[in-house]
Design an enzyme around this catalytic site. Structure first.
Site, PDB file in Angstrom:
ATOM      1  N   LYS A 136     -61.396  50.902  97.636  1.00  0.00           N
ATOM      2  CA  LYS A 136     -62.607  51.566  97.441  1.00  0.00           C
ATOM      3  C   LYS A 136     -63.375  52.511  96.704  1.00  0.00           C
ATOM      4  CE  LYS A 136     -65.154  53.032 101.339  1.00  0.00           C
ATOM      5  NZ  LYS A 136     -65.764  53.835 101.009  1.00  0.00           N
ATOM      6  N   LYS A 173     -73.770  52.760  97.230  1.00  0.00           N
ATOM      7  CA  LYS A 173     -75.305  52.476  98.223  1.00  0.00           C
ATOM      8  C   LYS A 173     -75.834  52.629  97.387  1.00  0.00           C
ATOM      9  CE  LYS A 173     -72.268  53.245 101.887  1.00  0.00           C
ATOM     10  NZ  LYS A 173     -71.137  54.182 101.791  1.00  0.00           N
ATOM     11  N   ASP A 178     -82.958  53.506  95.490  1.00  0.00           N
ATOM     12  CA  ASP A 178     -84.358  53.834  94.933  1.00  0.00           C
ATOM     13  C   ASP A 178     -85.456  52.827  94.139  1.00  0.00           C
ATOM     14  OD1 ASP A 178     -85.485  55.532  93.061  1.00  0.00           O
ATOM     15  OD2 ASP A 178     -84.250  56.502  92.505  1.00  0.00           O
ATOM     16  N   ILE A 179     -86.472  53.234  93.375  1.00  0.00           N
ATOM     17  CA  ILE A 179     -87.136  51.449  92.494  1.00  0.00           C
ATOM     18  C   ILE A 179     -86.901  50.514  91.965  1.00  0.00           C
ATOM     19  CG2 ILE A 179     -89.121  53.984  93.689  1.00  0.00           C
ATOM     20  CD1 ILE A 179     -88.836  53.920  90.033  1.00  0.00           C
ATOM     21  N   PRO A 180     -87.160  49.840  92.086  1.00  0.00           N
ATOM     22  CA  PRO A 180     -86.661  48.285  91.769  1.00  0.00           C
ATOM     23  C   PRO A 180     -86.062  48.930  90.025  1.00  0.00           C
ATOM     24  CG  PRO A 180     -88.135  47.971  92.781  1.00  0.00           C
ATOM     25  CD  PRO A 180     -87.851  49.483  92.718  1.00  0.00           C
ATOM     26  N   THR A 186     -85.017  51.484  88.390  1.00  0.00           N
ATOM     27  CA  THR A 186     -84.107  52.495  88.839  1.00  0.00           C
ATOM     28  C   THR A 186     -83.272  52.412  88.536  1.00  0.00           C
ATOM     29  OG1 THR A 186     -85.731  54.684  89.428  1.00  0.00           O
ATOM     30  CG2 THR A 186     -83.255  54.598  89.230  1.00  0.00           C
ATOM     31  N   ARG A 201     -58.282  55.939 106.899  1.00  0.00           N
ATOM     32  CA  ARG A 201     -57.644  56.780 107.256  1.00  0.00           C
ATOM     33  C   ARG A 201     -56.577  56.731 107.763  1.00  0.00           C
ATOM     34  NH1 ARG A 201     -62.596  60.050 109.901  1.00  0.00           N
ATOM     35  NH2 ARG A 201     -63.538  58.104 109.404  1.00  0.00           N
TER      36      ARG A 201
END
Length: 230
Positions: free
Chosen positions: A34, A63, A66-68, A70, A209
């Protein structure tokens, strides 16, 4: 379909740290790793290309929220990187998630972040003005992600059974907050062991970790992998 390899969270501050970490593993061992926001923003796409060049699978955990339009544009770029899985925030809404999935297509799995494993119900009430339980909020977000056509969600293992019941058995549950029995839980409030996550139906587990800070990362990884597949 359940992934047999634990996903290793490469939460390192530098490219050199990642290279040093990978030296603990034989070249023919292909990992699932990841890459989070801190590392991606520090290094950029170069880290993705480097790891893919070594044959590793990539979970890009950015994650997006934002607006669709973008998010659609950003996802169209990320889809060219050869990644295997990527995240958006379910809080961005059905339209945003749907647009991201449309442009990504089958290039990678798209999963939505529901509530972070560090989020408590007090946090939800005070900061998000959500007056439900964590589980109710997570299940609601999962339903919306399913409605938008996503492949699954990121959630605590404690919510997996509820999410599968509310969506579908093949709706993927990616589970962070995994700690081997007896280890420190750190800053994550909703945690489980690898065995518990397997038993409860998680499809992927993410471990940071306990592997990357271990004295012998290879041994730690294989012990967790053994527990996850037991």
């Amino acid at each position: 379909m359940r992934e047999e390899r634990p996903i290793i969270a490469l939460d390192f501050p530098s490219f050199d740290d990642v290279k040093d970490f990978l030296e603990h593993f034989p070249e023919d061992e292909k990992l699932y790793v990841k890459i989070g926001m801190e590392f991606f923003y520090a290094i950029g796409p170069e880290i993705v290309h480097y790891l893919k060049g070594l044959g590793h699978s990539i979970f890009l955990d950015l994650k997006l929220h934002d607006i669709p339009n973008t998010v659609r544009s950003a996802m169209s770029v990320l889809g060219t990187f050869g990644i295997d899985m990527v995240t958006v925030h379910a809080a961005g809404g059905v339209e945003m998630m749907s647009e991201a999935k449309k442009v990504l297509g089958d290039k990678a799995k798209l999963v939505a972040v529901t509530q972070l494993t560090s989020t408590s119900e007090e946090d939800m009430r005070d900061c998000q003005n959500i007056q439900t339980t964590v589980q109710e909020s997570v299940v609601n977000y999962a339903r919306k992600a399913k409605e938008a056509g996503l492949d699954g969600v990121v959630c605590s293992a404690q919510e997996v059974e509820l999410i599968k019941a509310a969506t579908a058995d093949d709706f993927l549950c990616v589970t962070p907050g995994i700690r081997p029995a007896g280890s420190e839980i750190g800053d994550q409030k909703r945690v489980m062991t690898p065995q518990e996550a397997h038993q409860i139906g998680s499809d992927y587990i993410v471990v940071g970790r306990p592997i990357i800070q271990a004295e012998n990362p290879w041994d730690a990884y294989h012990e967790i992998k053994k527990q996850w597949n037991s």
